[in-house]
Design a protein around this motif. Structure first.
Motif, PDB file in Angstrom:
ATOM      1  N   ARG A 112       1.082   4.443  -2.708  1.00  0.00           N
ATOM      2  CA  ARG A 112       0.926   5.835  -2.285  1.00  0.00           C
ATOM      3  C   ARG A 112       2.165   6.659  -2.649  1.00  0.00           C
ATOM      4  O   ARG A 112       2.057   7.793  -3.134  1.00  0.00           O
ATOM      5  CB  ARG A 112       0.663   5.911  -0.775  1.00  0.00           C
ATOM      6  CG  ARG A 112      -0.741   5.509  -0.381  1.00  0.00           C
ATOM      7  CD  ARG A 112      -0.976   5.792   1.099  1.00  0.00           C
ATOM      8  NE  ARG A 112      -0.800   7.211   1.406  1.00  0.00           N
ATOM      9  CZ  ARG A 112      -1.753   8.121   1.293  1.00  0.00           C
ATOM     10  NH1 ARG A 112      -2.970   7.765   0.877  1.00  0.00           N
ATOM     11  NH2 ARG A 112      -1.532   9.385   1.591  1.00  0.00           N
ATOM     12  N   HIS A 160      -7.707   8.082  -1.770  1.00  0.00           N
ATOM     13  CA  HIS A 160      -7.373   6.746  -1.271  1.00  0.00           C
ATOM     14  C   HIS A 160      -8.506   6.237  -0.373  1.00  0.00           C
ATOM     15  O   HIS A 160      -8.820   6.849   0.645  1.00  0.00           O
ATOM     16  CB  HIS A 160      -6.051   6.795  -0.497  1.00  0.00           C
ATOM     17  CG  HIS A 160      -5.500   5.439  -0.206  1.00  0.00           C
ATOM     18  ND1 HIS A 160      -4.342   5.254   0.508  1.00  0.00           N
ATOM     19  CD2 HIS A 160      -5.953   4.195  -0.527  1.00  0.00           C
ATOM     20  CE1 HIS A 160      -4.091   3.957   0.614  1.00  0.00           C
ATOM     21  NE2 HIS A 160      -5.064   3.296   0.004  1.00  0.00           N
ATOM     22  N   THR A 178      -9.437   3.163   1.828  1.00  0.00           N
ATOM     23  CA  THR A 178      -8.842   2.005   2.495  1.00  0.00           C
ATOM     24  C   THR A 178      -9.846   1.376   3.449  1.00  0.00           C
ATOM     25  O   THR A 178     -10.478   2.078   4.255  1.00  0.00           O
ATOM     26  CB  THR A 178      -7.574   2.412   3.271  1.00  0.00           C
ATOM     27  OG1 THR A 178      -6.679   3.079   2.396  1.00  0.00           O
ATOM     28  CG2 THR A 178      -6.888   1.194   3.857  1.00  0.00           C
ATOM     29  N   THR A 224       0.826  -1.207   0.000  1.00  0.00           N
ATOM     30  CA  THR A 224       0.000   0.000   0.000  1.00  0.00           C
ATOM     31  C   THR A 224       0.859   1.256   0.000  1.00  0.00           C
ATOM     32  O   THR A 224       0.588   2.218  -0.720  1.00  0.00           O
ATOM     33  CB  THR A 224      -0.934  -0.004   1.229  1.00  0.00           C
ATOM     34  OG1 THR A 224      -1.738  -1.189   1.215  1.00  0.00           O
ATOM     35  CG2 THR A 224      -1.824   1.225   1.218  1.00  0.00           C
TER      36      THR A 224
END
Length: 683
Positions: free
Chosen positions: A293, A306, A308, A289
């Protein structure tokens, strides 16, 4: 034969000057006192100076040299319009005949500059004059239309510079001018281009009305508008794709104008994205992850959203929901209402857990079919019943899971077709495991698209596919982050993911089926990229004059073929091969030679005036050539002049001393003695 007086001093000239000054003072004092022998003293001083200066008679035998006249003949494209080449050739022959008995003619033919620099007549004259003796140049004559690109380079010589214009008084022309076109434009935003039609010269009646202007982008259907000559037409345009866009403007040619080559104009604009909007959907936190990013946040032009999932809905850990999120995530707005605003959507180890309903995923699938881009980075969850493949999004995915997950170390390899695909071309040799190892691979069965990278047993690792107007990529592993950490030597993780994202967003330089061209001077280098097994055929090149030429291609690397074509002229070319059409502007469609075509005295008039020369048209007849003395007028009604130089070369030299120094000293002494005797008798 030329005679003059020469000197060979016995002492430096400073000493001679000092002795002369002293003698002058003595003579002046004697004359002031009234001494009768002052004149004898003056003659004695002259004899003394002659003894020190060493006078001699120099006789030079000379042979006369002919004068030189530099004749510059404009052989550029603009001076070949409307019969000017024939008039120029006739005038050049007549001038050479008229100067035959007066001077030697040095002819300089000035052709087009190969780099579209226009007519560089000044530079050609400078080079010619530099190779000639300046003392023999009696004049410089230029036969031209006056449209010269380097008037400041015209050499300054001690002779008249005449300009004879080859155009006619009733010449007229219409040209198209694009003003202030930007080199870059943002995709999706309207750019207004300003176009002006300019008429020059005595335009016939009935022509000065409205002119039609057509605009086309990359050879598409043109958009037309009307404008009066001298007024500005504003045409809006929206670039259809990123990269180079060729925009062509054209107004119909009219009967009687000097040329229609300047009735068109080309603008090459590069389409760029203002901001790249990326939606990253992470199914669960994992080391990869941060890699995603870092990749996306490293580009300042990327707006990242984003999403999540930190806790599945069914997990009970006692933490209140309102403490897990500061604000309610706008899933409906992102996945239904504004999904088309994203340039790329990435699903990183996402699995169905009831958070995103199937209607949301169906909306993403429709987004792909309508031109969107989706990248799925699969983890072990992709092989389970909760896989994205079993959602509506699975209809656009290029691979189907086999429910097998390989937990073993392997080195990713580029497949044979991957060696030809621009996403993986050049990253590593085909079939060689040159990178660090990954530890997990989700086994998938290819459904559509191309497999450009493979894992153990040639299992698909990276698949690329086109769906409708959009594109989809499936990375069957969640271990790409190991390259970023440098594990086992690492690999080109950043470059691979950058190319992958740009291919998904349809960047032109990463198209796998492409036909492009680059200019090397007036040579066109044509490049054809393809994934097909069979080599492409010849590229059909259609020139500005409509002539079609077949250019053969040779393979320079896997999937890349190139051919070279020496274009006969600058302008707009159409390329076609295998159903792919491209438009390429080789220089402007109206080269500098055709920007302004009317004969004019405005460019070279200052240089001619500074030298004492004239600018005269030859339409009514060639002016006579006369010889004039330096400082006199070098032109008049019906004639131009050259200045005879009377240059000569010395073939022999004789120097005869005018008496020995001792003889001059003896004469000086006798003169002083005579003055003394004369003055002694008077006393």
């Amino acid at each position: 034969m030329r005679r003059d007086l020469a000197f060979s001093p016995l002492v430096p000239w400073e000493v001679v000057a000092g002795m002369g000054a002293l003698a002058l003072v003595v003579v002046a004092l004697a004359a002031w006192r009234g001494l009768p022998g002052w004149w004898l003293r003056a003659l004695a001083g002259v004899a003394l100076i002659a003894a020190l200066a060493g006078p001699a008679l120099r006789v030079a035998e000379e042979e006369g040299l002919s004068d030189l006249v530099v004749l510059a003949v404009d052989a550029s494209a603009s001076n070949r319009l409307d019969g000017r080449d024939a008039r120029t050739a006739g005038a050049a022959a007549a001038l050479e005949e008229a100067l035959e008995d007066r001077a030697d003619v040095v002819r300089v033919d000035v052709a087009d500059d190969p780099g579209d620099g226009g007519t560089l007549l000044g530079g050609a004259l400078s080079r010619a004059v530099a190779e000639l003796p300046a003392g023999r140049i009696a004049g410089v004559i230029a036969l031209t239309d006056g449209q010269v690109a380097d008037p400041l380079a015209v050499p300054s010589v001690d002779a008249p510079f005449h300009v004879l214009l080859t155009g006619e008084r009733d010449d007229w022309d219409r040209r198209l001018v694009v003003r202030g076109a930007p080199a870059y434009a943002i995709l999706g935003e309207e750019v207004v281009l300003e176009v002006e039609v300019v008429d020059e010269g005595p335009v016939p009646e009935g022509v000065a009305g409205s002119a039609e202007v057509a605009m086309s982008v990359d050879g598409a259907e043109p958009v037309t508008g009307l404008v009066r000559p001298g007024e500005v037409l504003r045409l809006p345009v929206v670039l259809p794709h990123g990269g180079r866009n060729v925009i062509r403007f054209e107004t119909p040619g009219l009967e009687g104008e000097t040329t229609d080559r300047n009735n068109a104009a080309i603008v090459q604009m590069t389409g760029v994205r203002d901001r790249l909007r990326v939606l990253l959907v992470s199914g669960e936190p994992h080391p990869g992850t941060r890699t995603w990013r870092n990749l996306l946040k490293s580009d300042s032009q990327v707006d990242l959203v984003h999403f999540t999932i930190l806790r599945p809905p069914g997990k009970e850990d006692g933490v209140p929901v309102d403490e897990l999120s500061l604000i309610a995530f706008p899933t409906r707005e992102l996945f239904l209402e504004k999904v088309e605003e994203f340039d790329l959507i990435i699903f990183d180890r996402y699995q169905r857990r009831g958070i995103l309903p199937d209607s949301y995923l169906a909306s993403v699938a429709d987004y792909v079919r309508e031109g969107g881009a989706v990248l799925v980075a699969a983890g072990p969850d992709f092989a389970t019943a909760s896989s994205l493949y079993y959602s509506p999004l699975g209809e656009v995915l290029p691979g189907a899971p086999t429910s097998v997950v390989l937990e073993e170390a392997f080195r990713p390899e580029v497949t044979e077709i991957g060696g030809r695909h621009p996403v993986t071309d050049g990253l590593a040799p085909v079939g060689e495991a040159a990178w660090g190892r990954w530890g997990r691979l989700v086994d998938v069965s290819p459904v559509d698209g191309q497999t450009v990278m493979a894992g153990p047993g040639e299992r698909p690792l990276l698949q690329l596919s086109r769906v409708g107007e959009g594109r989809v990529a499936l990375l069957a592993s969640d271990h790409a982050w190991l390259w970023d950490r440098g594990v086992d030597g690492g690999g080109p993780q950043m470059e691979l993911l950058r190319r992958l994202a740009h291919w998904l967003m349809k960047e032109p330089e990463l198209e796998e089926e492409a036909l492009t061209a680059q200019a090397e001077g007036q040579r066109m280098v044509i490049t054809r990229r393809t994934l097909r097994e069979e080599p492409p055929g010849d590229v059909l090149v259609t020139g500005p004059d409509g002539e079609v030429v077949a250019v053969p291609l040779e393979e320079v690397s896997p999937g890349v073929f190139q051919g070279r074509y020496d274009a006969p002229e600058l302008g707009l070319y159409r390329l076609e091969e295998g159903g792919i059409v491209a438009v390429f502007g080789l220089g402007p469609p109206a080269p500098r030679e055709f920007e302004r075509t009317l004969a004019t005295d405005a460019v070279l008039g200052a240089a001619a005036e500074a030298s004492g020369g004239a600018v005269r048209p030859i339409e009514g007849g060639l002016p006579q050539v006369r010889e004039v003395r330096p400082g006199r007028a070098a032109f008049g009604r019906g004639w131009i002049g050259i200045t005879p130089r009377e240059a000569a070369v010395t073939t022999g030299l004789t120097i005869t001393p005018l008496g020995a120094p001792w003889l001059w000293l003896l004469v000086a002494g006798m003169l002083v003695l005579g003055a003394w005797l004369l003055e002694g008798r008077r006393t």
